[in-house]
Design an enzyme around this catalytic site. Structure first.
Site, PDB file in Angstrom:
ATOM      1  N   ASN A 206      78.873  57.942 101.873  1.00  0.00           N
ATOM      2  CA  ASN A 206      77.686  58.018 101.515  1.00  0.00           C
ATOM      3  C   ASN A 206      76.305  58.101 101.954  1.00  0.00           C
ATOM      4  OD1 ASN A 206      78.860  58.116  98.749  1.00  0.00           O
ATOM      5  ND2 ASN A 206      78.203  56.316  98.146  1.00  0.00           N
ATOM      6  N   GLY A 251      64.111  68.112  97.710  1.00  0.00           N
ATOM      7  CA  GLY A 251      63.370  67.238  96.244  1.00  0.00           C
ATOM      8  C   GLY A 251      62.443  66.480  96.048  1.00  0.00           C
ATOM      9  N   GLY A 255      68.707  58.862  94.146  1.00  0.00           N
ATOM     10  CA  GLY A 255      68.007  57.988  92.739  1.00  0.00           C
ATOM     11  C   GLY A 255      70.166  57.604  92.885  1.00  0.00           C
ATOM     12  N   CYS A 258      75.120  55.336  93.616  1.00  0.00           N
ATOM     13  CA  CYS A 258      75.498  54.608  95.121  1.00  0.00           C
ATOM     14  C   CYS A 258      74.975  54.901  95.973  1.00  0.00           C
ATOM     15  CB  CYS A 258      76.182  55.460  94.768  1.00  0.00           C
ATOM     16  SG  CYS A 258      77.895  55.176  93.636  1.00  0.00           S
ATOM     17  N   LYS A 318      69.859  62.865  87.839  1.00  0.00           N
ATOM     18  CA  LYS A 318      69.926  64.315  87.996  1.00  0.00           C
ATOM     19  C   LYS A 318      71.197  64.904  87.366  1.00  0.00           C
ATOM     20  CE  LYS A 318      74.879  64.813  89.551  1.00  0.00           C
ATOM     21  NZ  LYS A 318      75.992  64.134  90.039  1.00  0.00           N
TER      22      LYS A 318
HETATM   23  C1  UDX Z   1      80.985  51.028  90.458  1.00  0.00           C
HETATM   24  C2  UDX Z   1      79.984  51.055  91.574  1.00  0.00           C
HETATM   25  O1  UDX Z   1      78.856  50.836  90.944  1.00  0.00           O
HETATM   26  C3  UDX Z   1      80.652  51.042  92.357  1.00  0.00           C
HETATM   27  O2  UDX Z   1      79.420  51.747  93.716  1.00  0.00           O
HETATM   28  C4  UDX Z   1      81.709  51.796  92.732  1.00  0.00           C
HETATM   29  O3  UDX Z   1      82.242  53.060  94.004  1.00  0.00           O
HETATM   30  C5  UDX Z   1      82.749  51.889  91.440  1.00  0.00           C
HETATM   31  O4  UDX Z   1      82.384  51.212  90.441  1.00  0.00           O
HETATM   32  P1  UDX Z   1      80.680  52.453  87.836  1.00  0.00           P
HETATM   33  O5  UDX Z   1      81.630  52.519  87.398  1.00  0.00           O
HETATM   34  O6  UDX Z   1      79.032  53.453  88.135  1.00  0.00           O
HETATM   35  O7  UDX Z   1      80.758  52.444  89.726  1.00  0.00           O
HETATM   36  O8  UDX Z   1      80.255  51.056  88.007  1.00  0.00           O
HETATM   37  P2  UDX Z   1      79.176  50.617  86.315  1.00  0.00           P
HETATM   38  O9  UDX Z   1      79.005  51.666  85.587  1.00  0.00           O
HETATM   39  O10 UDX Z   1      79.021  49.357  86.638  1.00  0.00           O
HETATM   40  O11 UDX Z   1      80.654  49.941  85.888  1.00  0.00           O
HETATM   41  C6  UDX Z   1      81.151  49.379  86.224  1.00  0.00           C
HETATM   42  C7  UDX Z   1      82.152  48.140  84.554  1.00  0.00           C
HETATM   43  O12 UDX Z   1      82.350  46.904  85.122  1.00  0.00           O
HETATM   44  C8  UDX Z   1      81.314  48.248  83.870  1.00  0.00           C
HETATM   45  O13 UDX Z   1      81.811  49.162  82.646  1.00  0.00           O
HETATM   46  C9  UDX Z   1      81.322  46.551  83.431  1.00  0.00           C
HETATM   47  O14 UDX Z   1      81.198  46.004  82.031  1.00  0.00           O
HETATM   48  C10 UDX Z   1      83.255  45.952  83.660  1.00  0.00           C
HETATM   49  N1  UDX Z   1      82.908  45.212  84.731  1.00  0.00           N
HETATM   50  C11 UDX Z   1      82.350  44.741  84.983  1.00  0.00           C
HETATM   51  C12 UDX Z   1      84.134  44.770  83.861  1.00  0.00           C
HETATM   52  O15 UDX Z   1      85.445  44.811  83.223  1.00  0.00           O
HETATM   53  N2  UDX Z   1      84.730  43.609  84.381  1.00  0.00           N
HETATM   54  C13 UDX Z   1      84.021  42.869  85.606  1.00  0.00           C
HETATM   55  O16 UDX Z   1      83.912  41.224  85.328  1.00  0.00           O
HETATM   56  C14 UDX Z   1      82.706  42.850  85.526  1.00  0.00           C
HETATM   57  C1  UDX Z   2      76.872  60.401  95.318  1.00  0.00           C
HETATM   58  C2  UDX Z   2      78.189  61.179  96.149  1.00  0.00           C
HETATM   59  O1  UDX Z   2      78.100  62.350  96.407  1.00  0.00           O
HETATM   60  C3  UDX Z   2      79.684  60.940  95.249  1.00  0.00           C
HETATM   61  O2  UDX Z   2      80.414  61.571  96.767  1.00  0.00           O
HETATM   62  C4  UDX Z   2      79.731  59.469  95.508  1.00  0.00           C
HETATM   63  O3  UDX Z   2      81.325  58.496  95.557  1.00  0.00           O
HETATM   64  C5  UDX Z   2      78.666  58.401  94.688  1.00  0.00           C
HETATM   65  O4  UDX Z   2      77.178  59.189  95.146  1.00  0.00           O
HETATM   66  P1  UDX Z   2      75.671  60.636  93.038  1.00  0.00           P
HETATM   67  O5  UDX Z   2      75.078  60.121  93.667  1.00  0.00           O
HETATM   68  O6  UDX Z   2      76.680  61.362  91.457  1.00  0.00           O
HETATM   69  O7  UDX Z   2      77.327  60.703  93.529  1.00  0.00           O
HETATM   70  O8  UDX Z   2      75.020  62.169  92.880  1.00  0.00           O
HETATM   71  P2  UDX Z   2      74.763  62.910  93.901  1.00  0.00           P
HETATM   72  O9  UDX Z   2      75.230  64.499  93.196  1.00  0.00           O
HETATM   73  O10 UDX Z   2      75.139  63.220  95.117  1.00  0.00           O
HETATM   74  O11 UDX Z   2      73.689  63.721  93.659  1.00  0.00           O
HETATM   75  C6  UDX Z   2      72.750  61.908  94.667  1.00  0.00           C
HETATM   76  C7  UDX Z   2      71.174  62.045  94.368  1.00  0.00           C
HETATM   77  O12 UDX Z   2      71.000  62.538  94.969  1.00  0.00           O
HETATM   78  C8  UDX Z   2      71.181  62.211  93.233  1.00  0.00           C
HETATM   79  O13 UDX Z   2      69.508  61.900  93.151  1.00  0.00           O
HETATM   80  C9  UDX Z   2      70.191  63.758  94.015  1.00  0.00           C
HETATM   81  O14 UDX Z   2      68.825  64.585  93.277  1.00  0.00           O
HETATM   82  C10 UDX Z   2      70.357  63.823  95.094  1.00  0.00           C
HETATM   83  N1  UDX Z   2      70.519  64.704  96.116  1.00  0.00           N
HETATM   84  C11 UDX Z   2      71.627  65.647  96.213  1.00  0.00           C
HETATM   85  C12 UDX Z   2      68.809  66.217  96.284  1.00  0.00           C
HETATM   86  O15 UDX Z   2      68.281  65.603  96.833  1.00  0.00           O
HETATM   87  N2  UDX Z   2      69.185  66.789  97.422  1.00  0.00           N
HETATM   88  C13 UDX Z   2      70.783  67.762  97.477  1.00  0.00           C
HETATM   89  O16 UDX Z   2      71.043  68.348  98.139  1.00  0.00           O
HETATM   90  C14 UDX Z   2      71.983  66.515  96.700  1.00  0.00           C
END
Ligand code: UDX
Ligand code: UDX
Length: 444
Positions: A206, A251, A255, A258, A318
């Site tokens: 990442n 761009g 954001g 991750c 995105k």
């Molecule tokens: C998360 C992390 O943000 C990411 O960095 C990691 O790679 C994978 O897990 P994401 O799925 O986006 O990614 O997290 P989020 O959307 O916050 O979902 C977490 C879920 O876990 C939520 O639905 C929350 O309600 C749940 N949760 C949280 C539980 O079930 N038990 C807990 O104790 C805390």
């Molecule tokens: C990212 C990683 O790609 C993925 O492997 C990891 O598991 C989670 O984080 P994600 O954050 O869901 O995935 O989206 P991604 O498509 O990677 O874009 C991340 C951000 O980078 C976005 O805000 C996007 O607008 C920006 N971006 C991406 C750019 O500005 N330029 C690019 O060429 C690609």
């Protein structure tokens, strides 16, 4: 195999559904009852193209179910995947309280040998910490593994079903063999390694992708001043297989949940072992500044922004997602409000999530891109939703109070924009109104 997934967020839900799709018995757990009730009613708490269809199919086939009873899920599974959130703490470190809580609950629930694998992104060494917590809460034997995920929101199902690689971290060969069996239907590119290396692969991947983005954004900022075209530069670079063409889209910066979190966490991880990760700190700094180029370009076009009406197209971080976590639009709109502007905001799916982050009576929430543009002094495109590329440019110019278009994602063809007589700013391209005259004069 029988799998329990703890945490049905963007990662846990997609992972669980895809494992059921390839024939496993999956129970998804979440501690948010409203999420579980939504999923049981057949509704999906997140916007992810294709997810609802897969949930319906696998629920009907009896391979997928949802509960907030962690004990039931763990006791009816052989493999437990931890996918709860690991958001940033104020100092940038990963907040491990959720995964510690989940580990405690899983340990308490153990009724026999299980493989317990962490999918959430966690700092190097966390899996050993999780192992200690489970040991404190259970007398049963178990095996720990790290299975980092690399899915991108908006293409999460595709990325899960067609991964470039699967990384399996464990000290136990039998555990690795079981996890290889589980993942074999997805790809033959399966890398097995020790747990700490698996944890680091996720952060390093990442951080490298974020570095590519900040790099091309700085090249874009220089291109604007020297009259080069960053999209051509990126194309020319990308043919070199050592560089690769992806993640060179200039761009307003990255954001999401991750890159911002994982770059900060890796800086902290390095700092905790007395290493200053200078390069990554610069990547984060470049990214923080890049989004404010939108404000500079608006000042360039309109002078003072006080009292001006600015249309914003795109709030999600995105396209193809409703996720607004650390979306550039948040700070851009907050800055516009601070400068006394009024904002017409539009996004196809992310508005409701965005309103929970930013709300102000100077923001008018629009249901249609043209409604946002109508009568505005400038239009800023922040997220490259496909529908924005299909808008008729001459009509768009006619409904704006001033034909000022700031294209934060280089969506539009500069020649077409010129035909429609816009005052056009994009990122790193010479057809914009923002090449520094001094350079042009100096070179003539
Ligand atoms: C998360 C992390 O943000 C990411 O960095 C990691 O790679 C994978 O897990 P994401 O799925 O986006 O990614 O997290 P989020 O959307 O916050 O979902 C977490 C879920 O876990 C939520 O639905 C929350 O309600 C749940 N949760 C949280 C539980 O079930 N038990 C807990 O104790 C805390
Ligand atoms: C990212 C990683 O790609 C993925 O492997 C990891 O598991 C989670 O984080 P994600 O954050 O869901 O995935 O989206 P991604 O498509 O990677 O874009 C991340 C951000 O980078 C976005 O805000 C996007 O607008 C920006 N971006 C991406 C750019 O500005 N330029 C690019 O060429 C690609």
């Amino acid at each position: 195999m029988k799998i329990a997934v703890i945490g049905t967020g963007y990662v846990g839900l997609v992972s669980g559904v895809c494992f059921s799709e390839i024939g496993n018995q999956v129970i998804c757990v979440d501690n948010n009852p409203s999420k579980v009730e939504m999923l049981e009613r057949g509704e999906v708490p997140i916007y992810e193209p294709g997810l609802k269809e897969l949930i319906d199919k696998n629920k009907t086939a009896g391979r997928l179910s949802f509960t907030f009873d962690t004990t039931y899920a763990v006791q009816n599974s052989d493999i437990v995947l931890l996918a709860v959130g690991t958001p940033s703490l104020p100092n940038g470190e990963a907040n491990l309280s959720y995964i510690e809580q989940a580990a405690k609950e899983v340990g308490t629930a153990l009724n026999g040998f299980k493989i317990i694998a962490t999918k959430s992104t966690v700092p190097v060494g966390t899996n050993e910490h999780i192992e200690r917590i489970i040991k404190l809460n259970s007398s049963h034997s178990f095996s720990i593994a790290s299975i980092p995920e690399f899915l991108r929101e908006g293409s999460a199902i595709h990325d899960t079903m067609n991964p470039d690689r699967i990384v399996l971290g464990s000290a136990n060969q039998e555990t690795l063999n079981t996890l290889i069996e589980l993942h074999k239907p997805l790809t033959s590119n399966i890398i097995t390694t020790d747990i700490r290396s698996a944890e680091m692969i996720k952060y390093a991947s990442n951080a490298f992708l974020a570095t590519k983005i900040s790099f091309i954004n700085e090249i874009a900022n220089i291109c604007e001043k020297v009259g080069a075209d960053v999209t051509r530069v990126a194309e020319g670079m990308g043919y070199d297989r050592r560089i690769g063409g992806s993640f060179l889209q200039a761009g307003i910066g990255y954001g999401g949940s991750c890159f911002p979190k994982d770059t900060q966490a890796l800086i902290q991880i390095a700092g905790n072992v007395d290493y200053e990760f200078k390069l990554l700190k610069s990547v984060v700094e470049v990214n923080k500044d890049q989004r404010f180029n939108i404000i500079r370009k608006l000042h360039d076009a309109l002078g003072s922004l006080s009292g001006k009406k600015i249309a914003i197209w795109g709030l999600a971080f995105k396209p193809n997602t409703d996720d607004v976590r650390d979306a550039p639009a948040i700070e851009i709109i907050q800055e516009l409000i601070k400068l006394g502007a009024k904002v017409n905001a539009y996004d196809p799916v992310a508005t409701a999530n965005f309103q929970r982050e930013v709300n102000h009576d100077h923001i008018y929430w629009c249901n249609d891109p043209l409604e946002a543009a109508m009568g505005s002094d400038a239009l800023c495109l922040l997220t490259e939703w496909p529908e924005f590329a299909e808008i008729e440019l001459p009509h768009l110019a006619s409904i704006l109070a001033r034909p000022v278009l700031i294209d934060g994602r280089n969506v539009y063809n500069p020649d077409k924009v010129k035909e429609a007589e816009f005052i056009y700013y994009s990122v790193g391209r010479p057809h914009s109104a923002n090449i520094s005259d001094s350079y042009t004069e100096a070179m003539s």
